[in-house]
Write an enzyme that holds these catalytic residues in place. Structure first.
Site, short mmCIF file in Angstrom:
data_model
loop_
_atom_site.label_atom_id
_atom_site.label_comp_id
_atom_site.label_asym_id
_atom_site.label_seq_id
_atom_site.Cartn_x
_atom_site.Cartn_y
_atom_site.Cartn_z
N LYS A 35 68.16 15.92 33.68
CA LYS A 35 67.05 16.53 32.94
C LYS A 35 67.20 18.05 32.93
CE LYS A 35 63.08 14.34 33.54
NZ LYS A 35 61.92 13.93 34.36
N GLU A 150 50.47 13.84 23.92
CA GLU A 150 51.85 13.73 23.46
C GLU A 150 51.84 13.78 21.94
OE1 GLU A 150 54.14 10.59 25.27
OE2 GLU A 150 53.29 11.03 27.24
N LEU A 250 38.07 6.26 17.46
CA LEU A 250 37.41 4.99 17.12
C LEU A 250 38.35 4.14 16.27
CD1 LEU A 250 33.65 5.69 16.28
CD2 LEU A 250 34.61 4.62 18.32
N CYS A 260 49.26 7.75 30.54
CA CYS A 260 48.06 8.40 31.09
C CYS A 260 46.84 7.50 31.13
CB CYS A 260 47.75 9.65 30.30
SG CYS A 260 49.13 10.82 30.32
C1 UGA Z 1 45.90 11.29 26.65
C2 UGA Z 1 44.69 12.20 26.36
O1 UGA Z 1 44.31 12.08 25.00
C3 UGA Z 1 45.05 13.65 26.66
O2 UGA Z 1 43.92 14.48 26.47
C4 UGA Z 1 45.51 13.75 28.11
O3 UGA Z 1 45.89 15.06 28.46
C5 UGA Z 1 46.70 12.83 28.31
O4 UGA Z 1 46.32 11.48 27.99
C6 UGA Z 1 47.11 12.92 29.74
O5 UGA Z 1 46.34 12.54 30.63
O6 UGA Z 1 48.17 13.48 30.02
P1 UGA Z 1 48.13 10.71 25.29
O7 UGA Z 1 48.42 9.71 26.37
O8 UGA Z 1 49.21 11.60 24.81
O9 UGA Z 1 46.92 11.67 25.74
O10 UGA Z 1 47.66 9.88 24.03
P2 UGA Z 1 46.32 9.65 23.20
O11 UGA Z 1 46.42 10.39 21.95
O12 UGA Z 1 45.12 9.84 24.04
O13 UGA Z 1 46.46 8.11 22.88
C7 UGA Z 1 46.44 7.16 23.93
C8 UGA Z 1 46.53 5.75 23.39
O14 UGA Z 1 45.31 5.41 22.74
C9 UGA Z 1 47.64 5.52 22.37
O15 UGA Z 1 48.25 4.28 22.64
C10 UGA Z 1 46.89 5.49 21.06
O16 UGA Z 1 47.55 4.72 20.08
C11 UGA Z 1 45.60 4.83 21.47
N1 UGA Z 1 44.46 5.14 20.57
C12 UGA Z 1 44.05 6.42 20.38
C13 UGA Z 1 43.80 4.09 19.94
O17 UGA Z 1 44.15 2.89 20.11
N2 UGA Z 1 42.75 4.37 19.12
C14 UGA Z 1 42.31 5.63 18.92
O18 UGA Z 1 41.34 5.82 18.16
C15 UGA Z 1 42.98 6.68 19.56
#
Ligand code: UGA
Length: 433
Positions: A35, A150, A250, A260
């Site tokens: 890495k 991400e 939603l 996460c």
């Molecule tokens: C999440 C949080 O959103 C960040 O704020 C946080 O910093 C991060 O975890 C962390 O703890 O490091 P991330 O894991 O990158 O970020 O992804 P998200 O955008 O939160 O999505 C998470 C999951 O939820 C994905 O599988 C996404 O497809 C799903 N999702 C999201 C849904 O099924 N429906 C939605 O409406 C939104």
């Protein structure tokens, strides 16, 4: 400022690159020589829009270096700790061994007056425990949780929607050092909250718990919609217009995954149990269960699309990453569904714009295609499991001429059912008639 970033995974690599971009002099430390070599060459070890450009410009400016040698962190005024806190094997709790190892390895190199800043997501109480170790060297600890997503990691780091500093006993010096680091974000009037350690740690896990709950809420409504013939996507639009609810997070479908949300809600429940307040977050058990049931539902819809007999049938899986604009397949619902179908004897032909190699490492038994076209050729059902822009834009006529049967399962509710049905497709989606 002279900064070290210990741990150059998702969080650390992005943080290091962004700190150099802001003009700081940064050394990134990681135990993984592969890495470190990739980062030092100015490339990203994972897919993240905008990161390769920052790594290359950091390298060219001389402000961003990487090393496996912790001794190189000596001399930095501020040390960020950004190592992973995965779920423990055989338990729901967080595994803190990397955090402890990073702090222990850093201690001999800390100068008096240095500031150690934890960024990893940790169970509440961790910072107070680590602060004692750090204080013994004459340095100080602060906890500065990170909220980056991400796919938007660079943007979220350079322009966060808030900054949270957890400090001991109103430690103004630590807060001032962090202010100096984040001067450009503060100049943009980014809200800044100074709190005690426990609050800062809880802000992070409660934010992720809230987001997970919001997704599982709409997915619970999808289950009710399925029992009544209602349409969860219209329901989400309608309740989302209420500003108190809001439409974001939603989106109903196959559920949440990634490195996460799933592990953070489990670690939160485990920590709350230890603290005697397990009942207060007991609902997260249901949030997790609803989320996992959505995967069962998408598998069910796929088998239905194949007429009830899945073994030996050919299925195109579009999307493997846990979300678009990422090659991350940690706890990815898409990859899980693909693997479950394979276990049922389905001939899976999977394609993802970025996540094929990461998926192959975990599930080498799946069939992988070099393009969406190749995955679609002769498919008896098409499953859209990650809503990449390219998949949302698929033309049902063009796709229809490649497949053997016009049956689609829209696991992300990202296609327009009317358009697909119009083109002669049988359209199925979770939470939709
Ligand atoms: C999440 C949080 O959103 C960040 O704020 C946080 O910093 C991060 O975890 C962390 O703890 O490091 P991330 O894991 O990158 O970020 O992804 P998200 O955008 O939160 O999505 C998470 C999951 O939820 C994905 O599988 C996404 O497809 C799903 N999702 C999201 C849904 O099924 N429906 C939605 O409406 C939104």
């Amino acid at each position: 400022m002279k900064i070290s970033v210990i741990g150059c995974g998702y969080l650390g690599a992005v943080h290091a690159a962004c700190m150099a971009e802001l003009g700081h002099d940064v050394i990134g430390i990681d135990v993984d020589p592969g890495k470190v070599a990739t980062l030092a060459a100015g490339s990203a070890p994972f897919f993240e829009p905008g990161l390769p450009e920052l790594l290359a410009s950091g390298r060219d400016s001389g402000r961003l270096r990487f090393s496996t040698d912790m001794a190189e962190a000596a001399g930095a005024e501020v040390h960020f700790v950004a190592v992973g806190t995965p779920q423990q094997a055989g338990s729901e709790a967080a595994d803190l061994r990397f955090v402890d190892a990073a702090i222990d390895a850093l201690l001999p190199h800390l100068g008096a007056g240095a500031l150690v800043v934890g960024k990893s997501t940790v169970p509440v109480g961790t910072a107070a425990r680590l602060a004692e170790k750090v204080a013994a060297t004459g340095a100080t600890l602060a906890w500065n949780p990170e909220f980056l997503r991400e796919g938007f990691a660079v943007q979220d780091t350079l322009h966060p929607d808030r900054l949270v500093y957890g400090v001991a006993d109103g430690d103004e010096r630590a807060a001032a050092q962090l202010d100096a680091i984040y001067a450009s974000a503060l100049a943009d009037e980014t809200p800044r909250l100074v709190a005690d350690f426990a609050t800062a740690e809880l802000v992070k896990v409660s934010a992720n718990a809230f987001l997970a709950t919001k997704i599982s809420f709409i997915n619970a409504m999808a289950e009710v919609a399925e029992a009544t013939g209602a349409d969860v996507t219209v329901l989400a639009d309608a309740i989302g217009h209420d500003a108190r609810i809001g439409r974001r997070f939603l989106n109903s479908g196959i559920g949440f995954g990634g490195g996460c949300l799933p592990k953070d809600i489990r670690a939160f429940m485990a920590r709350a149990e230890e603290l005697g307040v397990g009942h207060s977050v007991g609902f997260l058990k249901e949030v997790d269960a609803i989320n996992l049931r959505r995967r069962d539902r998408v598998v069910e819809l796929a088998v239905e699309a194949l007429g009830g007999d899945a073994a030996g049938r050919r299925v195109a899986v579009l999307g493997l990453a846990f979300k678009p604009d990422s090659d991350d397949v940690r706890d990815s619902p898409a990859l899980d569904v693909a693997a479950r179908l394979r276990a049922l004897g389905v001939e899976v032909r999977a394609f993802d714009p970025e996540a094929i190699e990461t998926a192959r490492r975990i599930h080498p038994e799946l069939g992988y295609a070099a393009s969406a076209e190749e995955a679609l050729e002769g498919a008896e059902a098409v499953l859209v499991l990650t809503e990449w822009k390219a998949f949302r834009a698929l033309d049902p006529e063009t796709v229809g001429s490649a497949v053997a049967q016009r049956a689609v399962v829209d696991g992300r509710n990202c296609l327009d059912p009317a358009v697909w049905r119009e083109a002669g497709w049988t359209y199925r989606a979770p939470g939709r008639p």
